[in-house]
Motif scaffolding. Structure first.
Motif, PDB file in Angstrom:
ATOM      1  N   GLY A  19      34.695  50.456  36.455  1.00 16.98           N
ATOM      2  CA  GLY A  19      35.651  50.497  35.360  1.00 16.98           C
ATOM      3  C   GLY A  19      36.978  49.839  35.661  1.00 16.98           C
ATOM      4  N   LEU A  20      36.980  48.902  36.604  1.00 21.78           N
ATOM      5  CA  LEU A  20      38.231  48.267  37.007  1.00 21.78           C
ATOM      6  C   LEU A  20      38.638  47.120  36.093  1.00 21.78           C
ATOM      7  CD1 LEU A  20      37.691  48.265  40.874  1.00 21.78           C
ATOM      8  CD2 LEU A  20      39.114  49.815  39.524  1.00 21.78           C
ATOM      9  N   THR A  21      37.686  46.585  35.340  1.00 23.99           N
ATOM     10  CA  THR A  21      38.018  45.555  34.368  1.00 23.99           C
ATOM     11  C   THR A  21      36.940  45.511  33.304  1.00 23.99           C
ATOM     12  OG1 THR A  21      38.958  43.325  34.215  1.00 23.99           O
ATOM     13  CG2 THR A  21      36.855  43.530  35.365  1.00 23.99           C
ATOM     14  N   ARG A  22      37.258  44.915  32.173  1.00 25.08           N
ATOM     15  CA  ARG A  22      36.341  44.878  31.044  1.00 25.08           C
ATOM     16  C   ARG A  22      36.248  43.466  30.469  1.00 25.08           C
ATOM     17  NH1 ARG A  22      38.332  50.387  27.855  1.00 25.08           N
ATOM     18  NH2 ARG A  22      38.112  51.773  29.662  1.00 25.08           N
ATOM     19  N   CYS A  23      35.088  43.146  30.009  1.00 23.66           N
ATOM     20  CA  CYS A  23      34.855  41.851  29.349  1.00 23.66           C
ATOM     21  C   CYS A  23      35.431  40.721  30.198  1.00 23.66           C
ATOM     22  CB  CYS A  23      35.429  41.869  27.932  1.00 23.66           C
ATOM     23  SG  CYS A  23      34.753  43.184  26.907  1.00 23.66           S
ATOM     24  N   SER A  24      36.280  39.874  29.594  1.00 22.28           N
ATOM     25  CA  SER A  24      36.788  38.699  30.309  1.00 22.28           C
ATOM     26  C   SER A  24      38.192  38.918  30.864  1.00 22.28           C
ATOM     27  CB  SER A  24      36.802  37.489  29.364  1.00 22.28           C
ATOM     28  OG  SER A  24      37.634  37.758  28.237  1.00 22.28           O
ATOM     29  N   SER A  25      38.572  40.194  31.078  1.00 29.20           N
ATOM     30  CA  SER A  25      39.960  40.491  31.432  1.00 29.20           C
ATOM     31  C   SER A  25      40.297  40.315  32.912  1.00 29.20           C
ATOM     32  CB  SER A  25      40.309  41.930  31.022  1.00 29.20           C
ATOM     33  OG  SER A  25      39.510  42.860  31.729  1.00 29.20           O
ATOM     34  N   GLY A  26      39.330  39.999  33.760  1.00 33.01           N
ATOM     35  CA  GLY A  26      39.638  39.872  35.182  1.00 33.01           C
ATOM     36  C   GLY A  26      38.953  38.679  35.811  1.00 33.01           C
ATOM     37  N   GLN A  84      45.608  33.458  55.875  1.00 33.26           N
ATOM     38  CA  GLN A  84      44.324  33.296  56.545  1.00 33.26           C
ATOM     39  C   GLN A  84      43.640  34.638  56.813  1.00 33.26           C
ATOM     40  OE1 GLN A  84      42.799  30.262  57.018  1.00 33.26           O
ATOM     41  NE2 GLN A  84      44.536  29.676  55.723  1.00 33.26           N
ATOM     42  N   ASP A  85      44.400  35.735  56.710  1.00 34.02           N
ATOM     43  CA  ASP A  85      43.802  37.061  56.895  1.00 34.02           C
ATOM     44  C   ASP A  85      43.111  37.564  55.635  1.00 34.02           C
ATOM     45  OD1 ASP A  85      46.433  37.208  55.711  1.00 34.02           O
ATOM     46  OD2 ASP A  85      46.366  39.388  55.984  1.00 34.02           O
ATOM     47  N   VAL A  86      43.278  36.855  54.544  1.00 29.16           N
ATOM     48  CA  VAL A  86      42.705  37.256  53.254  1.00 29.16           C
ATOM     49  C   VAL A  86      41.490  36.394  52.941  1.00 29.16           C
ATOM     50  CG1 VAL A  86      43.090  37.174  50.743  1.00 29.16           C
ATOM     51  CG2 VAL A  86      44.803  38.207  52.257  1.00 29.16           C
ATOM     52  N   ASN A  87      40.393  37.036  52.565  1.00 27.30           N
ATOM     53  CA  ASN A  87      39.181  36.307  52.183  1.00 27.30           C
ATOM     54  C   ASN A  87      38.718  36.600  50.762  1.00 27.30           C
ATOM     55  OD1 ASN A  87      38.613  34.946  54.742  1.00 27.30           O
ATOM     56  ND2 ASN A  87      38.266  36.998  55.547  1.00 27.30           N
ATOM     57  N   ALA A  88      39.337  37.589  50.116  1.00 27.05           N
ATOM     58  CA  ALA A  88      38.938  37.931  48.749  1.00 27.05           C
ATOM     59  C   ALA A  88      40.166  38.276  47.922  1.00 27.05           C
ATOM     60  CB  ALA A  88      37.967  39.102  48.755  1.00 27.05           C
ATOM     61  N   VAL A  89      40.149  37.872  46.662  1.00 30.92           N
ATOM     62  CA  VAL A  89      41.229  38.170  45.722  1.00 30.92           C
ATOM     63  C   VAL A  89      40.604  38.720  44.445  1.00 30.92           C
ATOM     64  CG1 VAL A  89      43.210  37.279  44.438  1.00 30.92           C
ATOM     65  CG2 VAL A  89      42.616  36.275  46.668  1.00 30.92           C
ATOM     66  N   LEU A  90      41.126  39.832  43.973  1.00 35.00           N
ATOM     67  CA  LEU A  90      40.649  40.463  42.738  1.00 35.00           C
ATOM     68  C   LEU A  90      41.806  40.625  41.771  1.00 35.00           C
ATOM     69  CD1 LEU A  90      38.657  42.110  40.946  1.00 35.00           C
ATOM     70  CD2 LEU A  90      39.274  44.126  42.322  1.00 35.00           C
ATOM     71  N   HIS A  91      41.614  40.136  40.560  1.00 34.62           N
ATOM     72  CA  HIS A  91      42.563  40.387  39.467  1.00 34.62           C
ATOM     73  C   HIS A  91      41.821  41.227  38.447  1.00 34.62           C
ATOM     74  CE1 HIS A  91      45.152  40.130  36.101  1.00 34.62           C
ATOM     75  NE2 HIS A  91      44.576  39.087  35.519  1.00 34.62           N
ATOM     76  N   CYS A  92      42.380  42.392  38.122  1.00 35.75           N
ATOM     77  CA  CYS A  92      41.691  43.276  37.184  1.00 35.75           C
ATOM     78  C   CYS A  92      42.691  43.972  36.275  1.00 35.75           C
ATOM     79  CB  CYS A  92      40.832  44.291  37.932  1.00 35.75           C
ATOM     80  SG  CYS A  92      41.742  45.338  39.092  1.00 35.75           S
ATOM     81  N   GLN A  93      42.162  44.799  35.357  1.00 38.84           N
ATOM     82  CA  GLN A  93      42.998  45.538  34.418  1.00 38.84           C
ATOM     83  C   GLN A  93      42.433  46.942  34.254  1.00 38.84           C
ATOM     84  OE1 GLN A  93      42.882  42.725  31.096  1.00 38.84           O
ATOM     85  NE2 GLN A  93      44.988  42.134  31.522  1.00 38.84           N
ATOM     86  N   SER A  94      42.532  47.745  35.306  1.00 38.10           N
ATOM     87  CA  SER A  94      42.031  49.116  35.219  1.00 38.10           C
ATOM     88  C   SER A  94      42.963  49.940  34.330  1.00 38.10           C
ATOM     89  CB  SER A  94      41.907  49.718  36.615  1.00 38.10           C
ATOM     90  OG  SER A  94      43.143  49.696  37.297  1.00 38.10           O
ATOM     91  N   PRO A  95      42.434  50.939  33.625  1.00 34.69           N
ATOM     92  CA  PRO A  95      43.199  51.617  32.562  1.00 34.69           C
ATOM     93  C   PRO A  95      44.512  52.261  33.001  1.00 34.69           C
ATOM     94  CG  PRO A  95      40.867  52.102  32.343  1.00 34.69           C
ATOM     95  CD  PRO A  95      41.031  51.377  33.644  1.00 34.69           C
ATOM     96  N   ALA A  96      44.479  53.139  34.008  1.00 37.41           N
ATOM     97  CA  ALA A  96      45.696  53.854  34.384  1.00 37.41           C
ATOM     98  C   ALA A  96      46.747  52.914  34.971  1.00 37.41           C
ATOM     99  CB  ALA A  96      45.368  54.969  35.365  1.00 37.41           C
ATOM    100  N   HIS A 156      50.297  43.272  31.959  1.00 43.58           N
ATOM    101  CA  HIS A 156      49.138  42.408  32.204  1.00 43.58           C
ATOM    102  C   HIS A 156      48.039  43.129  32.993  1.00 43.58           C
ATOM    103  CE1 HIS A 156      47.766  38.095  33.576  1.00 43.58           C
ATOM    104  NE2 HIS A 156      46.749  38.893  33.319  1.00 43.58           N
ATOM    105  N   GLY A 157      48.254  43.441  34.267  1.00 41.85           N
ATOM    106  CA  GLY A 157      47.178  44.021  35.066  1.00 41.85           C
ATOM    107  C   GLY A 157      47.567  44.152  36.518  1.00 41.85           C
ATOM    108  N   GLN A 158      46.637  43.866  37.416  1.00 41.73           N
ATOM    109  CA  GLN A 158      46.871  44.025  38.846  1.00 41.73           C
ATOM    110  C   GLN A 158      46.215  42.882  39.632  1.00 41.73           C
ATOM    111  OE1 GLN A 158      44.568  46.650  37.468  1.00 41.73           O
ATOM    112  NE2 GLN A 158      46.388  47.143  36.295  1.00 41.73           N
TER     113      GLN A 158
END
Length: 207
Positions: A19-26, A84-96, A156-158
């Motif tokens: 439930g961290l994101t919905r449809c095309s929001s992330g 270089q310590d980061v290998n993944a990036v997530l942009h999402c829009q969780s409700p709270a 917007h989101g996170q």
């Protein structure tokens, strides 16, 4: 690469299942050497398909497989270039968490559970509103994530970064939990003191 794409799709579907994101929001990205898998523009992360995964050159941002990456790929790739310590990036829009990102008056300290400073960092960056997909947003996010692992995008989101896909998703889940607690407490929540945070970091992170 085929196995990597399967892992990427599984992570995207997990984001939706939690439930961290919905449809095309992330959108989601994952470093594979000098390249990155990025969810495609307009794609629904919870239902991401193989043909909706762009393979991008991290240095140039160019798609190598003809799939157009998310319009937010500019900040994904900028983060991957700079950290270089980061290998993944997530942009999402969780409700709270998104509710708090849209509030006129917002908390600045989210450390209501021990998981927050351990996984999300002692401070959550708060980035002013810029239009989604704009160069201004990409620059602001890339700059903030040089020294933060988690950020609220106001109205917007996170955004979260991690050493791997699960690490980024974990941060999103823990910030969502903290924001839910804060909202439910209706301003009566307690946060850890600086000494308590230092103790948590010492015991669990060895700092």
């Amino acid at each position: 690469m085929q196995e990597k794409i399967k892992q990427f799709l599984a992570a995207a579907h997990k984001v939706g299942a939690m439930g961290l994101t919905r449809c095309s929001s992330g959108n989601l990205s994952w470093r594979i050497g000098n390249e990155a898998l990025v969810s495609a523009t307009g794609s629904w992360v919870p239902e991401l398909r193989e043909d909706q995964v762009a393979l991008c050159d991290i240095a140039t941002g160019r798609s190598l497989n003809g799939v157009r990456p998310s319009m937010e790929s500019s900040f994904h790739l900028a983060i991957l270039r700079e950290r270089q310590d980061v290998n993944a990036v997530l942009h999402c829009q969780s409700p709270a968490a998104t509710t708090i990102a849209c509030m006129k008056e917002r908390p600045t300290n989210f450390n209501v559970t021990a998981e927050l400073p351990c996984h999300c960092g002692k401070e959550i960056a708060q980035i002013p509103y810029y239009r989604p997909g704009s160069p201004e947003l990409a620059r602001a996010v890339a700059q903030a994530m040089r020294i933060h692992d988690s950020a609220l995008l106001l109205k917007h989101g996170q955004v979260f970064v991690g050493k791997d896909l699960n690490s980024a998703i974990e941060k999103a889940a823990f910030l969502e939990m903290a924001c839910d607690i804060i909202l439910r407490a209706q301003g009566q929540h307690m946060v850890f003191t600086a000494d308590e945070v230092a103790d948590i970091e010492h015991v669990f992170l060895g700092k």
